[in-house]
Design a protein around this motif. Structure first.
Motif, PDB file in Angstrom:
ATOM      1  N   SER A   1     118.528  98.278  25.052  1.00 56.93           N
ATOM      2  CA  SER A   1     118.835  98.353  26.566  1.00 56.93           C
ATOM      3  C   SER A   1     120.604  98.899  26.585  1.00 56.93           C
ATOM      4  CB  SER A   1     118.750  96.965  26.982  1.00 56.93           C
ATOM      5  OG  SER A   1     118.947  96.876  28.704  1.00 56.93           O
ATOM      6  N   GLY A   2     120.637  99.578  27.602  1.00 58.60           N
ATOM      7  CA  GLY A   2     122.160  99.953  27.921  1.00 58.60           C
ATOM      8  C   GLY A   2     122.321 101.314  26.745  1.00 58.60           C
ATOM      9  N   CYS A   3     121.617 101.821  26.190  1.00 63.37           N
ATOM     10  CA  CYS A   3     121.936 102.810  25.134  1.00 63.37           C
ATOM     11  C   CYS A   3     122.033 104.170  25.582  1.00 63.37           C
ATOM     12  CB  CYS A   3     121.379 102.736  23.876  1.00 63.37           C
ATOM     13  SG  CYS A   3     119.479 103.599  24.323  1.00 63.37           S
ATOM     14  N   GLY A   4     121.841 104.052  26.939  1.00 61.30           N
ATOM     15  CA  GLY A   4     122.140 105.581  27.792  1.00 61.30           C
ATOM     16  C   GLY A   4     120.739 106.408  27.653  1.00 61.30           C
ATOM     17  N   LYS A   5     119.475 105.818  28.094  1.00 61.17           N
ATOM     18  CA  LYS A   5     118.309 106.609  27.973  1.00 61.17           C
ATOM     19  C   LYS A   5     118.111 106.954  29.419  1.00 61.17           C
ATOM     20  CE  LYS A   5     115.794 102.874  27.013  1.00 61.17           C
ATOM     21  NZ  LYS A   5     116.824 101.696  26.478  1.00 61.17           N
ATOM     22  N   THR A   6     118.337 106.026  30.306  1.00 60.05           N
ATOM     23  CA  THR A   6     118.165 106.509  31.758  1.00 60.05           C
ATOM     24  C   THR A   6     119.143 107.569  32.083  1.00 60.05           C
ATOM     25  OG1 THR A   6     117.165 104.472  32.216  1.00 60.05           O
ATOM     26  CG2 THR A   6     117.918 105.699  34.122  1.00 60.05           C
ATOM     27  N   THR A   7     120.353 107.392  31.573  1.00 64.34           N
ATOM     28  CA  THR A   7     121.387 108.329  31.714  1.00 64.34           C
ATOM     29  C   THR A   7     121.152 109.778  31.544  1.00 64.34           C
ATOM     30  OG1 THR A   7     123.202 106.550  31.924  1.00 64.34           O
ATOM     31  CG2 THR A   7     124.041 108.780  31.723  1.00 64.34           C
ATOM     32  N   SER A   8     120.727 109.604  30.247  1.00 60.78           N
ATOM     33  CA  SER A   8     120.426 110.979  29.453  1.00 60.78           C
ATOM     34  C   SER A   8     119.259 111.564  30.461  1.00 60.78           C
ATOM     35  CB  SER A   8     119.798 110.761  28.201  1.00 60.78           C
ATOM     36  OG  SER A   8     120.628 110.376  27.250  1.00 60.78           O
TER      37      SER A   8
ATOM     38  N   ASP B   1     105.585 113.331  20.521  1.00 65.26           N
ATOM     39  CA  ASP B   1     105.519 114.333  19.412  1.00 65.26           C
ATOM     40  C   ASP B   1     106.654 114.250  18.509  1.00 65.26           C
ATOM     41  OD1 ASP B   1     102.922 115.596  20.249  1.00 65.26           O
ATOM     42  OD2 ASP B   1     104.039 116.033  22.138  1.00 65.26           O
ATOM     43  N   ARG B   2     107.961 114.045  19.359  1.00 65.31           N
ATOM     44  CA  ARG B   2     109.175 113.860  18.554  1.00 65.31           C
ATOM     45  C   ARG B   2     109.588 112.662  19.175  1.00 65.31           C
ATOM     46  NH1 ARG B   2     107.412 117.534  17.015  1.00 65.31           N
ATOM     47  NH2 ARG B   2     108.258 119.609  16.623  1.00 65.31           N
ATOM     48  N   VAL B   3     110.794 111.917  18.488  1.00 62.26           N
ATOM     49  CA  VAL B   3     111.202 110.909  18.814  1.00 62.26           C
ATOM     50  C   VAL B   3     112.821 110.850  18.792  1.00 62.26           C
ATOM     51  CG1 VAL B   3     111.489 108.130  18.649  1.00 62.26           C
ATOM     52  CG2 VAL B   3     109.182 109.532  18.129  1.00 62.26           C
ATOM     53  N   ALA B   4     113.511 110.450  19.771  1.00 61.49           N
ATOM     54  CA  ALA B   4     115.051 110.212  19.715  1.00 61.49           C
ATOM     55  C   ALA B   4     115.585 109.086  19.716  1.00 61.49           C
ATOM     56  CB  ALA B   4     115.594 111.290  20.624  1.00 61.49           C
ATOM     57  N   VAL B   5     115.956 108.476  18.676  1.00 58.31           N
ATOM     58  CA  VAL B   5     116.388 107.108  18.745  1.00 58.31           C
ATOM     59  C   VAL B   5     117.879 106.937  19.144  1.00 58.31           C
ATOM     60  CG1 VAL B   5     116.587 105.057  17.318  1.00 58.31           C
ATOM     61  CG2 VAL B   5     114.844 106.585  16.905  1.00 58.31           C
ATOM     62  N   LEU B   6     118.405 106.428  20.064  1.00 59.30           N
ATOM     63  CA  LEU B   6     119.507 106.174  20.541  1.00 59.30           C
ATOM     64  C   LEU B   6     120.152 104.816  20.036  1.00 59.30           C
ATOM     65  CD1 LEU B   6     119.388 107.605  24.086  1.00 59.30           C
ATOM     66  CD2 LEU B   6     120.321 108.709  21.971  1.00 59.30           C
ATOM     67  N   ARG B   7     121.396 104.705  19.947  1.00 60.42           N
ATOM     68  CA  ARG B   7     121.884 103.452  19.655  1.00 60.42           C
ATOM     69  C   ARG B   7     122.872 103.114  20.534  1.00 60.42           C
ATOM     70  NH1 ARG B   7     123.528 103.138  14.166  1.00 60.42           N
ATOM     71  NH2 ARG B   7     123.566 105.396  13.494  1.00 60.42           N
ATOM     72  N   GLN B   8     123.369 101.636  20.597  1.00 60.50           N
ATOM     73  CA  GLN B   8     124.371 101.238  21.706  1.00 60.50           C
ATOM     74  C   GLN B   8     125.569 102.105  21.569  1.00 60.50           C
ATOM     75  OE1 GLN B   8     123.940  99.295  24.139  1.00 60.50           O
ATOM     76  NE2 GLN B   8     122.983  98.207  22.813  1.00 60.50           N
ATOM     77  N   GLY B   9     126.197 102.507  22.802  1.00 59.70           N
ATOM     78  CA  GLY B   9     127.212 103.448  22.911  1.00 59.70           C
ATOM     79  C   GLY B   9     126.601 104.700  23.235  1.00 59.70           C
ATOM     80  N   GLY B  10     125.270 105.153  23.179  1.00 56.78           N
ATOM     81  CA  GLY B  10     124.732 106.607  23.526  1.00 56.78           C
ATOM     82  C   GLY B  10     125.009 107.415  22.444  1.00 56.78           C
TER      83      GLY B  10
ATOM     84  N   GLY C   1     134.880 103.653  32.482  1.00 55.92           N
ATOM     85  CA  GLY C   1     135.311 103.549  31.009  1.00 55.92           C
ATOM     86  C   GLY C   1     134.170 103.438  30.065  1.00 55.92           C
ATOM     87  N   SER C   2     133.020 102.913  30.565  1.00 61.65           N
ATOM     88  CA  SER C   2     131.916 102.700  29.680  1.00 61.65           C
ATOM     89  C   SER C   2     131.274 104.076  29.159  1.00 61.65           C
ATOM     90  CB  SER C   2     131.057 101.729  30.074  1.00 61.65           C
ATOM     91  OG  SER C   2     130.119 102.251  30.864  1.00 61.65           O
ATOM     92  N   THR C   3     131.265 104.404  27.864  1.00 61.81           N
ATOM     93  CA  THR C   3     130.624 105.471  27.233  1.00 61.81           C
ATOM     94  C   THR C   3     128.996 105.408  27.432  1.00 61.81           C
ATOM     95  OG1 THR C   3     132.543 106.167  26.137  1.00 61.81           O
ATOM     96  CG2 THR C   3     130.732 107.347  25.766  1.00 61.81           C
ATOM     97  N   ALA C   4     128.240 106.272  28.323  1.00 64.18           N
ATOM     98  CA  ALA C   4     126.782 105.908  28.218  1.00 64.18           C
ATOM     99  C   ALA C   4     126.121 106.849  27.221  1.00 64.18           C
ATOM    100  CB  ALA C   4     126.395 106.097  29.588  1.00 64.18           C
ATOM    101  N   VAL C   5     126.806 107.936  27.163  1.00 68.30           N
ATOM    102  CA  VAL C   5     126.151 109.199  26.251  1.00 68.30           C
ATOM    103  C   VAL C   5     127.056 109.706  25.437  1.00 68.30           C
ATOM    104  CG1 VAL C   5     124.853 111.243  26.039  1.00 68.30           C
ATOM    105  CG2 VAL C   5     123.955 109.324  27.765  1.00 68.30           C
TER     106      VAL C   5
END
Ligand SMILES: Nc1ncnc2c1ncn2[C@@H]1O[C@H](COP(=O)(O)OP(=O)(O)OP(=O)(O)O)[C@@H](O)[C@H]1O
Ligand SMILES: [Mg+2]
Lengths: 339, 217
Positions: free
Chosen positions: A37-44, A204-213, A14-18
């Motif tokens: 940590s845990g915001c879904g970077k590796t998953t993405s 060159d670009r940065v995507a900032v993810l937050r908790q919950g993906g 049930g955890s939404t990674a992205v």
């Protein structure tokens, strides 16, 4: 170009990674995925090479949905640098690097010959070729990891915290070397990190993810520093954003006065600045290619509050005072606000 | 003892030869069976605990009991060496299936994931990466199984089958020390040599393991 089209990943349990990620990583550029940590970077990252399947949405490389492609073949065409290097302990450094070319059908001999050259590119001499991963330092292992990902010359590279397991000094070296390499190679790179400074330095670009993906902001490093989308990004980017953003502004646009306006400046016969008559030490000079951050630092640390610009031959060709700099920064801010 | 050896060299050599194949054939058979079993125990995680528990139970059956009951189960003659081979194969499987599973589980998941990310398909990944990396653990198990088998073959003599154990029984029957001594020395030497050979093989095929921090070799 790597395209995330409304991608969702919910793991069993049930955890939404992205969460509804839509973003485009431009071709030939390095896009940093950054977040806590845990915001879904590796998953993405792993949805790009199909190691993780999206629950919904699509991931495309150059317009082609990865879901329709043979997994193994797709992956052989995408370089992957895994967290903690993940080298094969039973293979020598050379054979680690030769892995993907061999999978692609090259003979071991050909693949090894090419691997030697790659080791050099990542700054490892031939003496390391015959060693096993356990005989390398953490930084050397990460270099091998990068060489291994580059071996089949893939147009796309995925890098998961490739520089995390080393001390700050070595990390700085690896960054510099890697930026030089990327300048040559121009790969399309997705790089995961939880270190915002690394993201700003390399991306060159940065995507900032937050908790919950959830994607909090996507833009250039400068966008992030000067126009954080919300409090989360502002906080994540950290303090002294203003000063750091100056690193991305060239001193080329900075108006200077002729050196003659500072009679205190001592020049040698060739016109090179030597010292300040009253206080001595010059404290350093800048060139048009330097960033505003360098100029600001010089102006602040200069005993007379003036930074001296030199040309390529080291001859003084301009001076900038505190006040000039402040005026320029105000104008710059006004410009970027109206843009 | 020299005298005894001179007079009985044919008998002793015969016993030695029989001992060797009674011990080693089960190692080969057991290993061949344990390899896929151990793999399944890792591939399907729910199988791991049943595998370990079954292995534990099988391994705890006393060897003599197994030698005596196998003929009943298999319909073989009591004196048939097949009983010994089957019994020792069962022990070997019990020991090695778990070892193979543990060896494969000991492979750092980062390494397996790296292999997947490089574009290995499952089978080739197993052959090229997972098994070689698990090899130090698997070979350590193989060492234990081989030495254990060599000593267990002697027990077979109690039911009248083979190997150097025959020399013990003969010695006891005749109140004659020499055959017993020869039997003990040879079976200890055999175990020692087998152990050494496996260690040498281990060194040769896993040269990298020596550098591993906290590694097995
Ligand atoms: N295989 C999995 N099964 C279930 N949940 C998972 C799985 N992998 C990751 N998650 C969960 O998904 C979320 C995102 O994980 P992910 O590994 O993508 O994070 P990350 O941003 O890479 O974190 P880190 O910086 O710690 O590596 C986390 O909450 C994690 O617990
Ligand atoms: Mg991660």
């Amino acid at each position: 170009m790597i395209t995330f089209d409304d991608v969702v990943k919910v793991y069993p349990g049930g955890s939404t990674a992205v969460d509804h990620l839509t973003v485009e990583l431009p071709t030939g550029k390095l896009t940093a995925l950054v977040g806590p940590s845990g915001c879904g970077k590796t998953t993405s990252l792993r949805m790009i090479n199909r190691m993780v399947r999206p629950t919904s949405g699509r991931v495309l490389i150059d317009g082609e949905d990865v879901a329709g492609q043979d997994e193994a073949k797709l992956r052989r065409g995408i370089g992957y640098v895994i967290q903690h290097a993940g080298l094969f302990p039973h293979r020598t450094v050379l054979d680690n690097v030769a892995t993907v070319p061999v999978l692609l059908g090259k003979t071991r001999r050909e693949a090894r010959a090419a691997a030697i050259g790659l080791l050099e590119r990542v700054g490892l001499s031939e003496e390391f070729a015959k060693r096993y991963p356990a005989q390398l330092s953490g930084g050397q292992q990460q270099r091998v990891g990068v060489a291994r990902a580059l071996a089949a010359d893939p147009p796309v590279m995925l890098m998961d915290e490739p520089f995390s397991a080393v001390d700050p000094v070595v990390r700085g070296q690896l960054h510099a070397e890697f930026l030089r390499l990327q300048q040559d190679l121009g790969k399309t790179i997705a790089l995961v990190t939880h270190d915002i400074d690394e993201a700003i330095k390399l991306g060159d670009r940065v995507a900032v993810l937050r908790q919950g993906g959830i994607l909090a902001q996507f833009g250039t490093p400068q966008d992030l520093l000067t126009k954080p989308a919300d409090d989360f990004v502002a906080e994540f980017v950290g303090r002294d954003r203003g000063l750091r953003s100056l690193s991305f502004d060239s001193a080329a646009a900075l108006p200077v006065r002729p050196p003659a306006e500072a009679p205190d400046l001592v020049l040698d016969d060739a016109g090179r600045p030597v010292a300040w008559r009253s206080v001595g030490d010059l404290g350093g000079v800048f060139q048009v290619t330097d960033s505003l951050r360098v100029v600001t630092d010089l102006a602040i640390s200069s005993p007379v509050g003036i930074a001296v610009r030199v040309d390529a031959d080291g001859r003084a060709d301009g001076i900038v005072s505190h006040h000039d700099l402040a005026d320029h920064l105000v104008a710059r801010r006004r410009e970027s606000a109206s843009a | 003892m020299i005298q005894y050896l001179n007079n009985n060299s044919a008998v002793v050599l015969d016993a030695l030869q029989q001992h060797i194949w009674l011990a080693l054939l089960p190692v080969l058979l057991g290993f061949a069976i344990a390899l896929p079993l151990g793999y399944l125990g890792v591939r399907f995680t729910w199988l791991y605990h049943p595998l370990v528990n079954t292995s534990g139970v099988l391994y705890s059956i006393p060897s003599l009991a197994l030698f005596v009951f196998l003929p009943v189960l298999l319909g073989t003659k009591v004196l048939s060496p097949i009983n010994i081979v089957v019994a020792l194969t069962i022990y070997t499987v019990a020991l090695l299936a778990r070892t193979v599973a543990d060896g494969l589980r000991s492979v750092d998941p980062t390494v397996t994931q790296a292999a997947t990310a490089m574009g290995y398909r499952r089978f080739r990944r197993l052959i090229d990466v997972e098994l070689p990396v698990a090899l130090p653990v698997i070979l350590a198990g193989l060492r234990v199984a081989t030495v254990a088998n060599i000593s267990l073959v002697s027990v077979g003599a109690l039911i009248g089958v083979g190997g150097l154990g025959q020399l013990f029984t003969r010695g006891f029957q005749l109140f004659y020390l020499e055959p017993i001594l020869v039997g003990i020395i040879l079976s200890v030497a055999l175990a020692g040599i087998a152990d050494l050979v496996i260690v040498l093989i281990q060194r040769a095929v896993t040269p990298w393991a020596r550098f591993q921090r906290g590694g097995t070799a």
